[in-house]
Structure formats: structure tokens, C-alpha cells
Design a protein around this motif. Structure first.
Motif, PDB file in Angstrom:
ATOM      1  N   GLY A 186       0.831  -1.396  -0.522  1.00 57.71           N
ATOM      2  CA  GLY A 186       0.145   0.140  -0.124  1.00 57.71           C
ATOM      3  C   GLY A 186       1.053   1.203  -0.458  1.00 57.71           C
ATOM      4  O   GLY A 186       0.579   1.829  -0.976  1.00 57.71           O
ATOM      5  N   GLU A 187       2.046   1.005   0.586  1.00 61.78           N
ATOM      6  CA  GLU A 187       2.881   2.227   1.013  1.00 61.78           C
ATOM      7  C   GLU A 187       3.396   2.977  -0.427  1.00 61.78           C
ATOM      8  O   GLU A 187       3.826   4.263  -1.190  1.00 61.78           O
ATOM      9  CB  GLU A 187       3.718   2.114   2.009  1.00 61.78           C
ATOM     10  N   LEU A 188       3.831   1.678  -0.987  1.00 63.84           N
ATOM     11  CA  LEU A 188       4.286   1.706  -2.049  1.00 63.84           C
ATOM     12  C   LEU A 188       3.697   1.824  -3.352  1.00 63.84           C
ATOM     13  O   LEU A 188       4.294   3.027  -4.311  1.00 63.84           O
ATOM     14  CB  LEU A 188       5.297   0.492  -2.784  1.00 63.84           C
ATOM     15  N   GLN A 189       2.299   1.858  -3.466  1.00 60.61           N
ATOM     16  CA  GLN A 189       1.490   1.793  -4.549  1.00 60.61           C
ATOM     17  C   GLN A 189       0.703   3.458  -4.135  1.00 60.61           C
ATOM     18  O   GLN A 189       1.271   3.945  -5.487  1.00 60.61           O
ATOM     19  CB  GLN A 189       0.338   1.393  -4.638  1.00 60.61           C
ATOM     20  N   GLU A 190       0.422   3.910  -3.014  1.00 61.84           N
ATOM     21  CA  GLU A 190       0.663   5.280  -2.287  1.00 61.84           C
ATOM     22  C   GLU A 190       2.214   6.276  -3.381  1.00 61.84           C
ATOM     23  O   GLU A 190       1.599   7.557  -4.000  1.00 61.84           O
ATOM     24  CB  GLU A 190       0.369   5.494  -1.772  1.00 61.84           C
ATOM     25  N   MET A 191       3.620   6.340  -3.044  1.00 64.32           N
ATOM     26  CA  MET A 191       4.524   6.872  -3.758  1.00 64.32           C
ATOM     27  C   MET A 191       4.885   6.964  -5.167  1.00 64.32           C
ATOM     28  O   MET A 191       4.614   7.907  -5.669  1.00 64.32           O
ATOM     29  CB  MET A 191       5.387   6.296  -2.833  1.00 64.32           C
ATOM     30  N   VAL A 192       3.918   5.791  -5.168  1.00 56.77           N
ATOM     31  CA  VAL A 192       4.183   5.444  -7.217  1.00 56.77           C
ATOM     32  C   VAL A 192       2.914   6.582  -7.555  1.00 56.77           C
ATOM     33  O   VAL A 192       3.469   7.330  -8.830  1.00 56.77           O
ATOM     34  CB  VAL A 192       3.792   3.415  -7.743  1.00 56.77           C
ATOM     35  N   ARG A 193       1.742   5.898  -6.586  1.00 53.49           N
ATOM     36  CA  ARG A 193       0.663   7.308  -7.125  1.00 53.49           C
ATOM     37  C   ARG A 193       1.384   9.011  -7.720  1.00 53.49           C
ATOM     38  O   ARG A 193       1.096   9.576  -8.756  1.00 53.49           O
ATOM     39  CB  ARG A 193      -0.835   7.350  -6.493  1.00 53.49           C
TER      40      ARG A 193
END
Lengths: 421, 392
Positions: A256-263
Motif C-alpha cells: 500500500g505504501e509503495l502504491q501510494e508513492m508510485v501514484r
């Protein structure tokens, strides 16, 4: 043999994990998954530390050993090599156990995690296991380490003979080995295998592998969202918590953290300049320095074909024992430890292309002969697609093998070379 | 070296040894191998004692063992490919391969026996253009299931070989090969029986000359030569006097100079446990009507005098203890090639077992091909003095 409480390595690891957890929590923009990670480590080693006092049965086991079976029987696992690595990582001190290993007559060619392990048991600074479990999954050191530990700890043991190749016939043989080990553990511990529980663990392990694959997909982003040495968290999770609910929680949080960062288009380092492939385990005692260097130079490991890049395939919870056997051939490391054929070499070039690699760093652990023997092969394979490779001589545990300055200097030169390209 | 310090004082040389020495001197470019190739024959190299030679032989192919330089030499090329922390035996073998010394080979067979052997196979396959390659999974246990798996592997190897050759390996051919190889084992056993004598007629270095040739030439010719040697020994009246009876244990060894340097100090090597000696030849293939010939071969290779890779290690230790008793050894010299990890792990356990039986052990950490001079000679000298002092 009793554990020496004054110099108990596990106690030191627990102390360090608790301290780091607090330090990470104190940082304003900390990663929640990182807090979870250190809490998990703390819990794992605390359980081990208190196992005997609480009447629990401790099953020591070597790396890549199918500890799903240990968990399913509600025994306390003790990952032997990780205990040595964590000692180096969190205490920075391994001289005592390494020198005791040598006193036992173990030659300096035996890798430090295993020499140190025998030394630690001999000194009584690790909890005495009730059984020793080991296998040839990886190398001769793991295959040969068990008998001396059985003698030092005066405990019974079981060796799992894992076939080299992954034919159906060989997977069946390994399944039979696992069956025999379950019988052995039942006899020794007086506990029965909980097959339903094992199925649940295998089901979660399948999910765990899938989550790592999804995390790797995020890491393909430019800039990459996961920290430079973060992959070691993924490795440790796999080593210590296979199919455990806390592993799923950690991986889901991280994803979830990585998805948010990529977003948001955010990278793990402020200015990503070099995307690296890591080809072996960096020295544990240099983690902080390597993270610092990564931020300074904008160099981040985005893929580790032999540590985080799982093979294709799923685990079937309805066939738990066969799935545990099959898993041993899906583990990323097994791509390196099995036959070094086109399949293994193609996985490196596939990773290099898919993750847009600028260069690769091979941490040549002086005690790991079978991995070092692949350096030339990997170098040639990557050079063929115009990827430069830096080889760094070092030891995963022993600080005297190579100085920190030397490693930093070589990395700096490599980054300069990448810059010039 | 004073004459009284040598094991071979006033001894008549065994003339039959010359032919074996010639093979060893010229290998791998020997006249016999060249003639075999010139007559259209195929030659396969094998990398470890767990490879069933009889299967290759029954296919009409000459199997030879791939070994490195039997002397001290730089291993720059081998090291560049296998890295410095791989055993010098593997590096030496690969170096010869890279230099084209084995370019006459038609195939290479390896096993998943130890890290050094399997990586040597990997690099051989990738960098040396030998036409046929095969690696066998070799179990580390002796259980029924392990035997079934190894038989499966032997059958897979046979099928692969038959595909490569375009014909089937018959039972008749396999039986003939088994008989030839068993005869080699039986003749070598006769040679070793002589070493049990109070003053054996053959030294350890001379025995190694014979053993080295045994895996470098056609067994049919070797058997004839060995019979000649045995006849010569029987009538020679040679007796090697000594200060102590020694057993040599550990990893691979082909340099006879290493043994000679021990025997120059009159420590006579009367038996050995090396993958170029007893671990290679000791056990025969036992033919049993209830099982196929392939199964008989597979059983022999998995049950053979074990390498340190096998589990449990006691199987190896018990055999060593038995040899020590049968050959009445005063002391054991362990020579372990650096980075030969299985033997490094066994050493503390073996040392304890030998000490419990009152047998002293000298542990030498060596490079493959070493001649045993310098520091090693000094340590052997001190060991010999200690053994002599114990006798008084």
C-alpha cells in the motif's frame, strides 16, 4: 549446555530491535511497514529467548528449511544463519563466536555464518535447540553444519536431502523427506502435526509470494519507491515468517505504501540516478552506510534476481506437503543454487530489462564459494546486454574481511563510471 | 636427505610402474587416448566418483576422469572463472579445459555432489565446447527412497546418452563393462592387500602412480598392466621399512610428490581414503538376479565408500576406523584442499573419533597439486617424531 545469559546474542538482538522500533517510530515520515518489520523481529526473537522457560520446544533450522512445518506443529523455530547475521547486524560484534568456531577446528574456509554459529553454540550464547534440522538447500555449508551442532548441543537432528533439479520425480522425493521429518518431529516433540493449520500456512505462503510479486511490480516504477536496502526486509520475512499472518500484514502495508508513492511519483531516494541490481547479500554491518550512500548518490537496488524474484508457479493449500516441497524450487535463491542453465541466466537479463537497470553490484562473500563461482557467468551475461557489474569482495558477517572505506571507495568509483555512461 | 631418511633405501624399483607413470606424465595427451580417438572412438570426461562409469563404458565410450595439473602451478585462468574461493582442484580442471587440453572430449558428466564439482560443471558447460553434457542429481542419503531416486537419475542419464549416440545400450554390453570394472577393483584390492604387510612391497607414492593411471586410460589395458605389476611384486622380495605406518585421508590428491615427501621421512603411507583412491575403487557392483543391471550399478555408486558429502558422516568415519585397524596405522594425515568444505566440516568430528581410539591425526590444509615441501614437510617431520615418541 545452558545459554549464557550474560552474553546472550538473542537478548542483544531483541534489545536492538526494540530500540530501532522506537527510533523508526520517532521519525516524522516513517514507513509503517518498517515499524511492523522490527516489531516482528522483536517478537520472533523474544519467543525464542523465552522458549525454554515457557516449556516450548525449540527447533533450530538452517536457511531455506521449510519452517512452515515447524509453525504448523506449534514449535519454536530458530533460524540459525539469521541468528548469526542478526548478531552481526545489531551488535556489530562477531569476533568471539568466530574465534570459538576456529577453536573447534573449523577451517577459515567455512563461511562465517556457519563457523560463527558453531562457535555461538559452543560458547552457549544461543539457546540450546531441542532438535537440529538442516538440509542441503543452498550449499555444502548448510548440508554439513548439522552434525557438529548436534554434538555440541547434545540434541537429536534430522537432515533433509533436497534433490538438485526440479523434476516431478525429485519433488516427490523431497515430499517424502518432509513426511519423514514430520514423523521425526512428532516423536521428538510429542506434538502432532496440525494438517489443517499447515494448509492455512501454505495458503498464506502462496499469498505472501503473490504480494512480493506485486511489490516488485511497484519497484519497476521510475523513480523506484522502495528503499535501497529494503529488499533485505523481504528476504528476512521469507526466512523467518513463511505463511504467518504478520508477514501478510507487513507485505500488504508495504504494498500500500509503495502504491501510494508510485501514484505520487515519489522515489525512495531524493534524486534517483542509478538503478541497481543486487546479486548477493551485502555485509550486514554496513547496512547503515550503504543506505546513506544510496541517498547521497541516488543509487538504489530495484531488483535482486536471487533474493526477491520468485519463480513462476502457485502453491496449493489442499496439497500442503507437496506445496512446501514445490516451494523450495520457486524460492528466488534456488535459481542460483540449482543448475546454472539458460533458465537461470535468462532470468537475470529479463530482470535487467524489465527493471531498467543501469548497473549491477555483486557482493562477493568470501565464504560463499558456490555463489562466487557464478560471478564470471553473471558478469558476461550482463555485459552482453551492456550492463556493467561491480564485484565487491567482502564477508557478510566478518568486519575484518574488507574495510568499510574500501567498499565505499569502490562503490563511488562505480557510480562515477555509471555517471560517465 | 640422508639415505637413512628415505623409505626407499636400497630398494629395487618396480619396472612395471614405468608404464603407469608414462600415462600420468603425458595425461591428458596420452598415446592411448590419441589412438582411441584416431580409431573413431569417443571419450567422455567425468567430474566426480558418483558418476557411473560402467554406463558410459557400456555405450562404447572411453570414460576418463577430468583432473587438473598434478603439480604446483598458477591458476590464473581457473581463478578468473571460478573465483579464488573455489577449490583449487575445480579451478585447475577448468583451467586445463579452458586451455584446450580436454578438447578431444565428446562429453562431460557431472553430479550434484559438492559445490565445487557442480560449479565446475556449470562453467564447463558454458565456456567449453564439449558436445554432450549431463548432470545427475546424487542423493546424500542411503535410504530406499534415495536409492530409487538415484536409479531414476542413472536411467535418465542412460536415456540421454542413448539419444546422443542414436542407439540403445544393451544388457550384454553393460554386463561386460561391469565385469571389466569389477576386475579392476579386485586387482586393486590385491595390491592393497600387500600394503597390510609389516614391511609392504609398495609405497604410498607408487600406489598413487597406479591409481592415477586407473582413471586416465582404458580399464582393459589397465587391468593387464596391473596384473603384470602384481606378478612383479610377488617375486620382487621388496620390503619397505618405516618409522610409522600412516593413513592418508581427505579430499582429492593426484600429486605423488606429496606422498613421496611424507615417505622421504620414512612415514610409509599404507592405506588411504581419498576420492582418487579407495573412495574411487573399493566396492564392486554386486550382480543380483532380482534387480536389473542398471540398478546394481546405481546401488554400487550410492553405497560406495562415501564422500564427506553423504549423510550420516559416520558411514565414512566407520570405514576410516576399519581401514585404520586393518592396515594397523600409527597415525592419520588429513589433507584437505582449501575450500573443500565438506571435509572441513568433517574434520573436527573425525579428529574426536580418532583421538578416542588413540590414533593421532595431522591436519594439513593444502592446495591441489602441492608437492608437500616447506611448511608441510616441517609439520610432517614433527608428526613423525611424535609418533615415534609414542612407540617408545
Amino acid at each position: 549446555m545452558t545459554t549464557s545469559r550474560d552474553n546472550n546474542k538473542i537478548k542483544s538482538i531483541v534489545k536492538a530491535c526494540r530500540l530501532i522500533t522506537r527510533m523508526v517510530q520517532a521519525e516524522p515520515d516513517h514507513r509503517k511497514s518498517q515499524v511492523l518489520y522490527y516489531q516482528m523481529l522483536s517478537k520472533y526473537f523474544t519467543r525464542l529467548l523465552n522458549a525454554h522457560e515457557q516449556g516450548d520446544f525449540v527447533a533450530a533450522h538452517t536457511v531455506f528449511f521449510p519452517s512452515e512445518l515447524i509453525y504448523a506443529m506449534d514449535l519454536v523455530p530458530m533460524h540459525t544463519e539469521t541468528s548469526t547475521w542478526m548478531t552481526a547486524l545489531f551488535t556489530g560484534e562477531c569476533d568471539d563466536i568466530l574465534s570459538e568456531g576456529s577453536n573447534l577446528g573449523l577451517a577459515s574456509e567455512i563461511c562465517t555464518p556457519h563457523r560463527g554459529l558453531a562457535g555461538a553454540y559452543s560458547l552457549g550464547v544461543l539457546p540450546r535447540p531441542d532438535v537440529m534440522l538442516w538440509s542441503n538447500m543452498v550449499c555444502d555449508n548448510t548440508a554439513k553444519s548439522g552434525e557438529l551442532i548436534m554434538e555440541l548441543c547434545d540434541c537429536p537432528g534430522f537432515f533433509i536431502d533436497r534433490p538438485f533439479k526440479d523434476s516431478q520425480r525429485e519433488i516427490e522425493y523431497l515430499t517424502g523427506e518432509l513426511e519423514d521429518m514430520v514423523h521425526f518431529l512428532e516423536q521428538q516433540s510429542g506434538k502432532k502435526m496440525d494438517w489443517e493449520r499447515l494448509s492455512e500456512i501454505v495458503g498464506r505462503m502462496d499469498r505472501q509470494i503473490e504480494l512480493v510479486r506485486q511489490i516488485n511490480e511497484m519497484r519497476k516504477a521510475v523513480p523506484t519507491p522502495f528503499s535501497a536496502m529494503g529488499f533485505l526486509e523481504l528476504v528476512t520475512i521469507d526466512y523467518l515468517f513463511p505463511g504467518q499472518p504478520e508477514a501478510i500484514e507487513y507485505l500488504q502495508t508495504l504494498l500500500g505504501e509503495l502504491q501510494e508513492m508510485v501514484r505520487q511519483g515519489k522515489g525512495a531516494v531524493p534524486d534517483e540516478r542509478f538503478r541497481l541490481m543486487t546479486l548477493f547479500i551485502p555485509p550486514m554491518y554496513l547496512m547503515t552506510s550503504l543506505e546513506k550512500m544510496a541517498r547521497e548518490y541516488g543509487a538504489v537496488s530495484v531488483i535482486e534476481p536471487f533474493f526477491t524474484y520468485w519463480g513462476e508457479g502457485r502453491l496449493d493449500a489442499s496439497r500442503p506437503l507437496e506445496s512446501v516441497a514445490k516451494k523450495s524450487y520457486l524460492i528466488p535463491e534456488m535459481r542460483m543454487y540449482g543448475p546454472m542453465d539458460d533458465r537461470a541466466l535468462n532470468s537475470i537479463t529479463d530482470c535487467a530489462r524489465d527493471y531498467k537497470i543501469d548497473g549491477a553490484v555483486y557482493y562477493a562473500d568470501v565464504g560463499c564459494r558456490h555463489s562466487c563461482a557464478t560471478i564470471k557467468l553473471f558478469k558476461d551475461t550482463l555485459n552482453d546486454i551492456d550492463i556493467p557489474v561491480l564485484t565487491l569482495d567482502c564477508d557478510v558477517v566478518d568486519q575484518t574481511a574488507t574495510s568499510e572505506e574500501e567498499i565505499k571507495e569502490k562503490l563511488e568509483q562505480f557510480f562515477e563510471l555509471l555517471e560517465d555512461r | 636427505m640422508t639415505p637413512e631418511n628415505t623409505a626407499n633405501q636400497n630398494i629395487i624399483e618396480l619396472k612395471s610402474l614405468d608404464k603407469f607413470r608414462e600415462i600420468n606424465r603425458d595425461f591428458p595427451r596420452t598415446k592411448l587416448l590419441q589412438e582411441h580417438k584416431d580409431s573413431g572412438g569417443k571419450i567422455f570426461g567425468w567430474l566426480c566418483t558418483y558418476i557411473p562409469e560402467e554406463i558410459i563404458h557400456a555405450a562404447g565410450i572411453l570414460p576418463i576422469r577430468i583432473v587438473g595439473h598434478s603439480r604446483e602451478t598458477d591458476l590464473d585462468e581457473g581463478t578468473a572463472y571460478l573465483y579464488v574461493n573455489n577449490c583449487s582442484f575445480s579451478r585447475s580442471c577448468l583451467q586445463l579445459g579452458l586451455q584446450g587440453e580436454y578438447d578431444f572430449l565428446d562429453g562431460v558428466a557431472g553430479g550434484s555432489t559438492c559445490d565445487g564439482a557442480r560449479r565446475l560443471f556449470d562453467l564447463w558447460r558454458n565456456y567449453i565446447g564439449t558436445p554432450f553434457h549431463h548432470i545427475l542429481t546424487v542423493p546424500r542419503k542411503y535410504t530406499k527412497k534415495a536409492h530409487e531416486l538415484y536409479l531414476y537419475e542413472v536411467e535418465q542419464f542412460t536415456c540421454h546418452l542413448e539419444e546422443f549416440l542414436g542407439f540403445k545400450i544393451t544388457d550384454e554390453a553393460l554386463l561386460a563393462s561391469i565385469n571389466i570394472y569389477n576386475e579392476t577393483r579386485q586387482l586393486l584390492m590385491q595390491l592393497y592387500e600387500y600394503r597390510k604387510r609389516d614391511n609392504p612391497p609398495i609405497t604410498g607414492a607408487e600406489t598413487m602412480d597406479v591409481l592415477n593411471a586407473s582413471f586416465r586410460m582404458p580399464k582393459e589395458v589397465f587391468n593387464d598392466w596391473l596384473r603384470e605389476l602384481l606378478e612383479e611384486i610377488a617375486s620382487s622380495g621388496i620390503e619397505h621399512k618405516h618409522r610409522a605406518r600412516l593413513m592418508l585421508v581427505g579430499s582429492v590428491l593426484t600429486n605423488t610428490e606429496f606422498i613421496k615427501s611424507i615417505e622421504d621421512q620414512r612415514g610409509l603411507v599404507v592405506t588411504d581414503e581419498l576420492c582418487t583412491s579407495t573412495r574411487y575403487w573399493t566396492d564392486p557392483v554386486v550382480i543380483d538376479d532380482r534387480i536389473s543391471l542398471r540398478e546394481a550399478v546405481a546401488r554400487r555408486y550410492l553405497n560406495n565408500f562415501p564422500c564427506a558429502r553423504m549423510f550420516p558422516s559416520d558411514e565414512r568415519f566407520n570405514r576410516i576406523m576399519q581401514f585404520a585397524q586393518d592396515y594397523r596405522v600409527d597415525g592419520v594425515i588429513s589433507q584437505i584442499v582449501r575450500y573443500c568444505v565438506p571435509y572441513c566440516h568433517d574434520l573436527p568430528l573425525l579428529t574426536r573419533k580418532l583421538k578416542a581410539k588413540g590414533i593421532p591425526i595431522l591436519a594439513l590444509d593444502v592446495e591441489y597439486g602441492t608437492s608437500g615441501s616447506g611448511q608441510i614437510a616441517t609439520r610432517v617431520q614433527a608428526f613423525m617424531e611424535m609418533l615415534e615418541a609414542r612407540k617408545k
